[in-house]
Design an enzyme around this catalytic site. Sequence first.
Site, PDB file in Angstrom:
ATOM      1  N   ASN A 136     -43.017  54.353   9.842  1.00 57.17           N
ATOM      2  CA  ASN A 136     -42.048  53.969   8.804  1.00 57.17           C
ATOM      3  C   ASN A 136     -42.733  53.534   7.510  1.00 57.17           C
ATOM      4  O   ASN A 136     -42.084  53.008   6.609  1.00 57.17           O
ATOM      5  CB  ASN A 136     -41.129  52.845   9.317  1.00 57.17           C
ATOM      6  N   HIS A 138     -45.125  51.211   7.224  1.00 55.31           N
ATOM      7  CA  HIS A 138     -45.589  49.821   7.116  1.00 55.31           C
ATOM      8  C   HIS A 138     -47.115  49.745   7.084  1.00 55.31           C
ATOM      9  O   HIS A 138     -47.803  50.604   7.623  1.00 55.31           O
ATOM     10  CB  HIS A 138     -44.975  48.911   8.190  1.00 55.31           C
ATOM     11  N   GLU A 143     -42.936  45.594   6.706  1.00 58.38           N
ATOM     12  CA  GLU A 143     -41.947  46.611   7.025  1.00 58.38           C
ATOM     13  C   GLU A 143     -41.211  47.075   5.754  1.00 58.38           C
ATOM     14  O   GLU A 143     -41.282  46.398   4.720  1.00 58.38           O
ATOM     15  CB  GLU A 143     -40.933  46.034   8.022  1.00 58.38           C
TER      16      GLU A 143
HETATM   17  P1  PGA Z   1     -50.940  52.814  15.542  1.00 64.76           P
HETATM   18  O1  PGA Z   1     -50.200  51.741  14.649  1.00 64.76           O
HETATM   19  O2  PGA Z   1     -52.362  52.817  15.089  1.00 64.76           O
HETATM   20  O3  PGA Z   1     -50.814  52.295  16.952  1.00 64.76           O
HETATM   21  O4  PGA Z   1     -50.261  54.120  15.318  1.00 64.76           O
HETATM   22  C1  PGA Z   1     -50.422  51.744  13.277  1.00 64.76           C
HETATM   23  C2  PGA Z   1     -49.494  50.753  12.615  1.00 64.76           C
HETATM   24  O5  PGA Z   1     -48.362  50.569  13.107  1.00 64.76           O
HETATM   25  O6  PGA Z   1     -49.883  50.175  11.589  1.00 64.76           O
END
Ligand code: PGA
Length: 241
Positions: A136, A138, A143
Amino acid sequence: MKIIITENYDEMSIKAARMVSSQITLKNNSVLGLATGSTPEGMYRELINMYNNKEISFNDIITFNLDEYYNLEKDNTESYDYFMRKNLFNHIDINKKNIHIPNGMTEDIDYECINYDNMIKSKGGIDMQILGIGGNGHIGFNEPNINFEATTHLVNLTEDTIEANSRFFDSIEEVPTKAISMGVKTIMNSRKIILLANGKGKAEAIYNAVKGKITPTHPASVLQLHNDVTLILDKEAAALL
Ligand code: PGA
């Protein structure tokens, strides 16, 4: 923004580890901002290899992690404190007193957040911040629709993030719904930023971060305003650029 596109996850991880090791070679007491999640695991493995081969030492390195779940014990295997010990700190010569991770079990959130930013400042600021990116958009746990001026703060995780993180827990009900995260402002104050992304699930977020409008709807788009950002992507994450 500098963009490096690699063939696959392993090449992305090696390139990222080399950038971190160059930073350590240039300044052996660098302040590193660290990230958790699946993305940087390979980079941490490479850094451990470099340490074992005596190419780098973490003896004088200072670290600040981006975030930690709220109200999850440090010894819970899904805490970011646990993740960092398992994936990096237990395998290198870092001085434990130089490790900083937000205390998700704090009874005084305001103090914890203000103190975290103050500690970063007191160590001279972050020299190199490692980031992943959420599907998304973030960064850290900032967020969509975050205030770009926010420093370290308590965040409510979005449903997307809770669902994405549920892969690590026995059930979605066990995923914490809040976290303490460095804010966008804290991240943007870092001297250098390295963002890693792999897999097609990140392609749209990367497109928005690089080519999209700078907007709190896509938190990573703020990085367009930073003067020293390198994106290290695999082909799939870079597919829409
Ligand atoms: P991920 O998470 O490395 O497990 O894909 C990245 C994030 O949510 O910042």
